[in-house]
Scaffold this motif. Structure first.
Motif, PDB file in Angstrom:
ATOM      1  N   LEU A  93       7.108  -7.021   3.369  1.00  0.00           N
ATOM      2  CA  LEU A  93       6.149  -6.711   2.314  1.00  0.00           C
ATOM      3  C   LEU A  93       6.762  -7.018   0.950  1.00  0.00           C
ATOM      4  O   LEU A  93       7.933  -6.743   0.705  1.00  0.00           O
ATOM      5  CB  LEU A  93       5.748  -5.232   2.372  1.00  0.00           C
TER       6      LEU A  93
ATOM      7  N   ILE B  35      -0.808   2.626   1.188  1.00  0.00           N
ATOM      8  CA  ILE B  35      -1.677   1.467   0.991  1.00  0.00           C
ATOM      9  C   ILE B  35      -2.946   1.954   0.306  1.00  0.00           C
ATOM     10  O   ILE B  35      -3.613   2.873   0.792  1.00  0.00           O
ATOM     11  CB  ILE B  35      -2.020   0.776   2.317  1.00  0.00           C
TER      12      ILE B  35
ATOM     13  N   HIS C 203       5.058  -6.339   7.648  1.00  0.00           N
ATOM     14  CA  HIS C 203       3.731  -6.454   8.260  1.00  0.00           C
ATOM     15  C   HIS C 203       3.842  -7.576   9.279  1.00  0.00           C
ATOM     16  O   HIS C 203       3.874  -8.750   8.925  1.00  0.00           O
ATOM     17  CB  HIS C 203       2.671  -6.777   7.207  1.00  0.00           C
TER      18      HIS C 203
ATOM     19  N   ILE D 111       5.916  -6.335  -3.016  1.00  0.00           N
ATOM     20  CA  ILE D 111       5.015  -5.642  -3.937  1.00  0.00           C
ATOM     21  C   ILE D 111       4.632  -6.508  -5.126  1.00  0.00           C
ATOM     22  O   ILE D 111       3.670  -6.216  -5.828  1.00  0.00           O
ATOM     23  CB  ILE D 111       5.651  -4.333  -4.433  1.00  0.00           C
TER      24      ILE D 111
ATOM     25  N   GLU E  96      -7.961  -6.990   6.644  1.00  0.00           N
ATOM     26  CA  GLU E  96      -6.813  -7.898   6.752  1.00  0.00           C
ATOM     27  C   GLU E  96      -5.484  -7.139   6.781  1.00  0.00           C
ATOM     28  O   GLU E  96      -4.448  -7.704   7.150  1.00  0.00           O
ATOM     29  CB  GLU E  96      -6.816  -8.888   5.580  1.00  0.00           C
ATOM     30  N   ASP E  97      -5.513  -5.849   6.404  1.00  0.00           N
ATOM     31  CA  ASP E  97      -4.293  -5.044   6.469  1.00  0.00           C
ATOM     32  C   ASP E  97      -3.982  -4.598   7.893  1.00  0.00           C
ATOM     33  O   ASP E  97      -2.893  -4.065   8.147  1.00  0.00           O
ATOM     34  CB  ASP E  97      -4.427  -3.798   5.586  1.00  0.00           C
TER      35      ASP E  97
ATOM     36  N   HIS F  32       3.494  -9.442  -4.953  1.00  0.00           N
ATOM     37  CA  HIS F  32       2.306 -10.211  -4.580  1.00  0.00           C
ATOM     38  C   HIS F  32       1.132  -9.294  -4.230  1.00  0.00           C
ATOM     39  O   HIS F  32       0.003  -9.753  -4.169  1.00  0.00           O
ATOM     40  CB  HIS F  32       2.619 -11.113  -3.381  1.00  0.00           C
ATOM     41  N   GLU F  33       1.402  -8.038  -3.967  1.00  0.00           N
ATOM     42  CA  GLU F  33       0.327  -7.125  -3.555  1.00  0.00           C
ATOM     43  C   GLU F  33       0.632  -5.727  -4.090  1.00  0.00           C
ATOM     44  O   GLU F  33       1.448  -4.992  -3.520  1.00  0.00           O
ATOM     45  CB  GLU F  33       0.222  -7.108  -2.020  1.00  0.00           C
ATOM     46  N   ASP F  34      -0.025  -5.371  -5.214  1.00  0.00           N
ATOM     47  CA  ASP F  34       0.292  -4.095  -5.841  1.00  0.00           C
ATOM     48  C   ASP F  34      -0.397  -2.905  -5.178  1.00  0.00           C
ATOM     49  O   ASP F  34      -0.267  -1.768  -5.644  1.00  0.00           O
ATOM     50  CB  ASP F  34      -0.062  -4.129  -7.335  1.00  0.00           C
ATOM     51  N   ARG F  35      -1.127  -3.140  -4.083  1.00  0.00           N
ATOM     52  CA  ARG F  35      -1.744  -2.025  -3.354  1.00  0.00           C
ATOM     53  C   ARG F  35      -0.725  -1.281  -2.494  1.00  0.00           C
ATOM     54  O   ARG F  35      -1.019  -0.215  -1.954  1.00  0.00           O
ATOM     55  CB  ARG F  35      -2.891  -2.516  -2.481  1.00  0.00           C
TER      56      ARG F  35
END
Length: 346
Positions: free
Chosen positions: A73, A91, A68, A75, A97-98, A77-80
């Motif tokens: 990226l 996503i 990004h 995963i 913010e994405d 820290h961000e499981d989306r």
């Protein structure tokens, strides 16, 4: 057997999310697939998003890394975020913010290839229709350094009285959406929330740098048209409703007192303007009164008992109020240019 499906393995490192995928292609480094399509996505907040990575290669083992901007990226820290075995980035529940530039890096033993895709997530609060004082920004834009980060702001858009425009069945319309920022924004268009791609525009429609041209409007063309201007540091959008109305078209009507008498010094430039009210783009033709020895010329026609020479036509421009304007410019005026000029609208 040689073409037997091979297993797919997923590796989850702490730095970035990489998937090891199986594919059957020809030998060589990763390369874009022949049918690679336009790489931009504009979605509402909360939507599920799939960002493509249209590459192919052989050996049939490909590693996919997604970034990004410049950040990999992660995963953990961000499981989306999830990367599929074919490289597609999924996503879940996208948020503003994405938004930004995403880079898919495909790697095999012969090399690597980066492909870019831009994602714009429109906030549902309506805060992105920002009303920005353009004059306030002009000095800053003129004095800014190349390193300054300026999110997009709209400088010129199609104006309406109530947020909607009405056009007759079979009519035309040009929607404007000009923006500034640093880096210079890109602009994309949506109809009822769906992106209008160059490859899927109806016949005669055209997307240019700052406008969308709609031709031969039909009932199914009604709806909300949204322009989205975006760069690496933000986005803004503006929506106009379009209604297609049935009925018999009225004849074009000349508006105002144009063209008006003009006096110009020899060598200067003369400009005449013809303004027409019409439901569709009219044809505007300029004529100059012919001399007696020209009346038999094939470019001379008779209008209201007088003879006029047909002049070269120029582009007809649409105004925000729905009228159209055409200008006749005569540069380097000499005595032979003196005379009577008229414009006709049809």
């Amino acid at each position: 057997m040689e073409n037997e499906p091979k297993p797919i393995f997923c590796i989850l490192p702490w730095v970035s999310f990489i998937c090891l995928a199986a594919a059957l292609n020809s030998l060589g480094p990763p390369r874009l697939v022949p049918e690679a399509y336009e790489m931009e996505r504009v979605v509402p907040e909360g939507a599920k998003v799939q960002l493509p990575c249209p590459v192919q290669a052989d050996p049939d083992t490909l590693f996919f890394e997604w970034y990004h901007g410049k950040e990999p990226l992660n995963i953990f820290h961000e499981d989306r975020f999830r990367v599929q075995s074919n490289g597609v980035l999924k996503i879940k529940a996208a948020v503003p913010e994405d938004s930004g530039l995403y880079i898919c890096r495909a790697v095999n033993g012969f090399g690597k290839l980066d492909t870019n895709v831009t994602l714009v997530v429109l906030a549902d609060s309506g805060n992105n229709n920002r009303q920005i004082n353009v004059e306030t920004f002009r000095d800053h834009m003129a004095e800014r350094n190349e390193d300054d980060r300026v999110p997009p702001f709209l400088t010129n858009m199609t104006r309406t009285n109530n947020g909607r425009l009405r056009r007759p069945l079979g009519g035309t319309l040009r929607l404007y959406c000009k923006a500034s920022g640093n880096p210079e924004p890109q602009v994309t268009w949506l109809r009822n929330g769906l992106t209008l791609l160059n490859t899927t525009l109806p016949p005669g429609w055209k997307r240019s740098r700052w406008s969308l041209y709609l031709r031969n409007l039909q009932d199914h063309d009604e709806g909300n048209y949204t322009c989205v201007a975006y760069n690496l540091y933000g986005h803004t959008n503006y929506t106009v409703g379009v209604d297609v109305i049935p009925g018999i078209r009225k004849k074009p009507e000349l508006r105002g007192i144009h063209p008006i008498n003009t006096t110009v010094e020899e060598g200067g430039s003369a400009v005449f303007q013809c303004r027409v009210k019409s439901e569709i783009i009219p044809h505007v033709q300029w004529l100059k009164q012919a001399e007696p020895d020209e009346i038999n010329d094939h470019k001379v026609i008779k209008v209201h008992g007088e003879y006029f020479r047909i002049l070269k036509s120029s582009e007809v421009l649409e105004r925000a109020d729905g009228s159209f304007v055409n200008k006749l410019v005569i540069a380097g005026v000499s005595k032979k240019d003196a005379g009577k000029y008229i414009c006709l609208g049809a």
